[in-house]
Design a protein around this motif. Sequence first.
Motif, PDB file in Angstrom:
ATOM      1  N   SER A 185       0.831  -1.207   0.000  1.00 51.97           N
ATOM      2  CA  SER A 185       0.000   0.000   0.000  1.00 51.97           C
ATOM      3  C   SER A 185       0.867   1.259   0.000  1.00 51.97           C
ATOM      4  O   SER A 185       0.506   2.277  -0.582  1.00 51.97           O
ATOM      5  CB  SER A 185      -0.964   0.000   1.184  1.00 51.97           C
ATOM      6  OG  SER A 185      -0.271   0.138   2.399  1.00 51.97           O
ATOM      7  N   VAL A 186       2.041   1.188   0.641  1.00 53.65           N
ATOM      8  CA  VAL A 186       2.953   2.334   0.670  1.00 53.65           C
ATOM      9  C   VAL A 186       3.666   2.461  -0.676  1.00 53.65           C
ATOM     10  O   VAL A 186       3.881   3.562  -1.189  1.00 53.65           O
ATOM     11  CB  VAL A 186       3.976   2.162   1.814  1.00 53.65           C
ATOM     12  CG1 VAL A 186       4.920   3.338   1.861  1.00 53.65           C
ATOM     13  CG2 VAL A 186       3.259   1.995   3.140  1.00 53.65           C
ATOM     14  N   GLN A 187       3.997   1.315  -1.248  1.00 54.70           N
ATOM     15  CA  GLN A 187       4.655   1.290  -2.558  1.00 54.70           C
ATOM     16  C   GLN A 187       3.816   2.028  -3.599  1.00 54.70           C
ATOM     17  O   GLN A 187       4.333   2.815  -4.393  1.00 54.70           O
ATOM     18  CB  GLN A 187       4.850  -0.173  -2.965  1.00 54.70           C
ATOM     19  CG  GLN A 187       5.410  -0.384  -4.341  1.00 54.70           C
ATOM     20  CD  GLN A 187       5.601  -1.867  -4.638  1.00 54.70           C
ATOM     21  OE1 GLN A 187       6.443  -2.524  -4.055  1.00 54.70           O
ATOM     22  NE2 GLN A 187       4.806  -2.407  -5.516  1.00 54.70           N
ATOM     23  N   GLN A 189       1.702   4.431  -3.055  1.00 51.49           N
ATOM     24  CA  GLN A 189       1.764   5.873  -2.788  1.00 51.49           C
ATOM     25  C   GLN A 189       3.049   6.477  -3.341  1.00 51.49           C
ATOM     26  O   GLN A 189       3.036   7.570  -3.919  1.00 51.49           O
ATOM     27  CB  GLN A 189       1.686   6.141  -1.276  1.00 51.49           C
ATOM     28  CG  GLN A 189       0.351   5.761  -0.645  1.00 51.49           C
ATOM     29  CD  GLN A 189       0.388   5.830   0.881  1.00 51.49           C
ATOM     30  OE1 GLN A 189       1.402   6.187   1.470  1.00 51.49           O
ATOM     31  NE2 GLN A 189      -0.718   5.479   1.522  1.00 51.49           N
TER      32      GLN A 189
ATOM     33  N   GLU B  36       0.711  -6.763   5.584  1.00 52.95           N
ATOM     34  CA  GLU B  36       1.829  -5.834   5.495  1.00 52.95           C
ATOM     35  C   GLU B  36       2.559  -5.823   6.833  1.00 52.95           C
ATOM     36  O   GLU B  36       2.148  -6.508   7.770  1.00 52.95           O
ATOM     37  CB  GLU B  36       1.305  -4.445   5.142  1.00 52.95           C
ATOM     38  CG  GLU B  36       0.574  -4.441   3.813  1.00 52.95           C
ATOM     39  CD  GLU B  36       0.130  -3.050   3.413  1.00 52.95           C
ATOM     40  OE1 GLU B  36       0.829  -2.447   2.609  1.00 52.95           O
ATOM     41  OE2 GLU B  36      -0.892  -2.570   3.925  1.00 52.95           O
ATOM     42  N   LEU B 247      -5.718  -3.656  -0.977  1.00 51.85           N
ATOM     43  CA  LEU B 247      -4.388  -4.251  -1.135  1.00 51.85           C
ATOM     44  C   LEU B 247      -4.197  -4.785  -2.550  1.00 51.85           C
ATOM     45  O   LEU B 247      -3.163  -4.565  -3.180  1.00 51.85           O
ATOM     46  CB  LEU B 247      -4.237  -5.385  -0.117  1.00 51.85           C
ATOM     47  CG  LEU B 247      -2.850  -5.975   0.065  1.00 51.85           C
ATOM     48  CD1 LEU B 247      -1.905  -4.951   0.666  1.00 51.85           C
ATOM     49  CD2 LEU B 247      -2.924  -7.207   0.966  1.00 51.85           C
ATOM     50  N   ALA B 250      -3.962  -1.896  -5.048  1.00 50.66           N
ATOM     51  CA  ALA B 250      -2.750  -1.072  -4.953  1.00 50.66           C
ATOM     52  C   ALA B 250      -1.550  -1.762  -5.579  1.00 50.66           C
ATOM     53  O   ALA B 250      -0.542  -1.126  -5.864  1.00 50.66           O
ATOM     54  CB  ALA B 250      -2.444  -0.761  -3.486  1.00 50.66           C
ATOM     55  N   THR B 264      -4.734   3.827  -4.135  1.00 49.44           N
ATOM     56  CA  THR B 264      -3.990   3.652  -2.882  1.00 49.44           C
ATOM     57  C   THR B 264      -4.938   3.520  -1.703  1.00 49.44           C
ATOM     58  O   THR B 264      -6.098   3.910  -1.771  1.00 49.44           O
ATOM     59  CB  THR B 264      -3.058   4.849  -2.598  1.00 49.44           C
ATOM     60  OG1 THR B 264      -3.854   6.029  -2.568  1.00 49.44           O
ATOM     61  CG2 THR B 264      -1.992   4.995  -3.664  1.00 49.44           C
ATOM     62  N   ILE B 265      -4.405   2.944  -0.622  1.00 45.55           N
ATOM     63  CA  ILE B 265      -5.098   2.955   0.665  1.00 45.55           C
ATOM     64  C   ILE B 265      -4.566   4.191   1.375  1.00 45.55           C
ATOM     65  O   ILE B 265      -3.355   4.318   1.538  1.00 45.55           O
ATOM     66  CB  ILE B 265      -4.773   1.688   1.472  1.00 45.55           C
ATOM     67  CG1 ILE B 265      -5.170   0.438   0.681  1.00 45.55           C
ATOM     68  CG2 ILE B 265      -5.449   1.740   2.828  1.00 45.55           C
ATOM     69  CD1 ILE B 265      -4.724  -0.858   1.341  1.00 45.55           C
ATOM     70  N   ARG B 284      -8.838   4.140   8.032  1.00 48.15           N
ATOM     71  CA  ARG B 284      -8.270   4.118   6.679  1.00 48.15           C
ATOM     72  C   ARG B 284      -9.286   3.569   5.676  1.00 48.15           C
ATOM     73  O   ARG B 284      -9.040   3.580   4.475  1.00 48.15           O
ATOM     74  CB  ARG B 284      -7.023   3.227   6.632  1.00 48.15           C
ATOM     75  CG  ARG B 284      -5.874   3.727   7.465  1.00 48.15           C
ATOM     76  CD  ARG B 284      -4.685   2.799   7.305  1.00 48.15           C
ATOM     77  NE  ARG B 284      -3.983   2.999   6.045  1.00 48.15           N
ATOM     78  CZ  ARG B 284      -3.057   2.172   5.558  1.00 48.15           C
ATOM     79  NH1 ARG B 284      -2.756   1.073   6.211  1.00 48.15           N
ATOM     80  NH2 ARG B 284      -2.468   2.439   4.412  1.00 48.15           N
TER      81      ARG B 284
END
Lengths: 257, 316
Positions: A185-187, A189, B36, B247, B250, B264-265, B284
């Motif tokens: 999820s960060v990737q 962004q 994650e 997930l 993304a 995105t989350i 979130r």
Amino acid sequence: MTLLQVDSVSRRYRLPRRALMRPAPVLTAVDGVSFTLARGETLGVVGESGSGKSTLARLVMGFERPDAGRVLFDGQDNNDLPPAALRAARRRFQMVFQDPFGSLDPRRRVGWSVAEPLRALKGTEDPAPRVAEALEQVGLRAAHAGRYPHEFSGGQRQRIAIARAIITRPALLVADEAVSALDVSVQAQILNLLMDLQEELGLAILFISHDLAVVASTCDRLLVMQGGRVLEAGETGAVLDAPGHDYTRTLLAAARL
Amino acid sequence: MIAARGLSIRTGAGHAAVRSADLAIRPGERLGVVGESGSGKTLLALAMIGMVPEGLQVSGEIAVGGTVVAPGDEAAWQRLRAREVAMIFQEPMSALNPLARVGDTIAEPLMVHRGLTRSAARAQARELLEETGIPQPERRLDQYPHELSGGQRQRVLIALALACDPALLIADEPTTALDAAVALRITDLLVRLARERRMALLFISHDLAAVARTTEAMLVMYGGDIVERGATDRVLADPAHPYTKGLIAARPSLAQRGRRRLPTIPGTVPPLEALAEGCRFAGRCPVELPRCVHLRPAATATASGSAACHLLGAAP
């Protein structure tokens, strides 16, 4: 318009001698690689460890000199420049690494690290406004300059590393496995941030990754490397639809859901 | 069968890192755990082999082949480890003794747990290495870990884990440090071993592609909760929980060509103490309801298995 032209570059390393009377063995890390990159374009370089993709990045950045071939930036071969001129030229190309924690000094405030490329240019202007601007461009706040790296999450640290890279307003960003250590999820962004900055600043990006799915969804064209050579190259869609090598097919199989 | 019931893990400060997890794996079954960092997936795995780090409190029960083991019963776990449950880790170099030859490392549990003589243990070690598909198994016996590649080291660790013929193999991110082509061969190997030995496999990974090709069923974890479970292919094709949906969306996909913004989350995984008491994904979640923050949703049946989400529980 061509920004970067890499013209049949090779880089060889001498390995430790195995026997006293025999010549030292030589490893050819990059072997006759050529490509061009235009302003605002993204080129993906995929390959496994040992494929030469990180050495290629170091050659483009001028951290190493090629044994053969040339790296031309705006038509100028950086290896022809005296050291001071090369330092000044470096503001135009910057790099982001895989591990943001390893590339930020843990004892220095974030603002100090982000301003580092400006200090290397020995400018006289106050870096603070530029640091604030760069932090805001990557989705952080100007006030974050006063904090330390450990106060940030992995994704935020990668944002800080990107802020440091764009503070000199470069034309080229070399991203070496820049999202590989991040959660999915960060990737997403960070990939979106890179694409946004590319549009805002007209950045060209050399995007190095082992993950074909990441390259597929961010790059206009791609190179597949193995053993220092380019196995195949082309428009992203064309390579993915009709891979010409078993190795590319293996990378596809590994990325398929 | 190996099962956990109502398994919870709390930090010293009392924050829940895993909240009442239930899971069961039968012989030959391959179960994936996706999440994650901070999802609790590694702690859940460590609890299944009685290796939760000191300072954390484990409650609930774990049943190994019909015997219930208390989480803190170290003597019982020592009997079960290696024989019933074995584990492999992400970084094969740090899990191997750099000063011991590979053959001696694999032979040791065979002599300790199974009472084999040195020469019988060495012969067995060679067979185990051969079973993992490592090239030149005979030669590997006398090599040290630094002489092997990353993929070969992971095969040595798998041989070591298989030494006492465990009923369950737990693999925690076993392919994360490996190149794509090597990772493919390691997941193929794990699938083959689970089939041939009728061994249960608990495969933990953040890599959805690796989970897709290795497992038949999967759990999705977020903030210490199992938020969704079901058949792997069906959960991936038709996720029900908003987190699973986010997930999967993304993740960059081969189907997207050229530059495209990824869904995105929003935000990042909050620290344990900041997670909501109700649904862990509250804060979130794009489809959050007022009750989500304080009321924990129960698992509800879905097309592919079950998911814990208030939106699924109450039909509008």
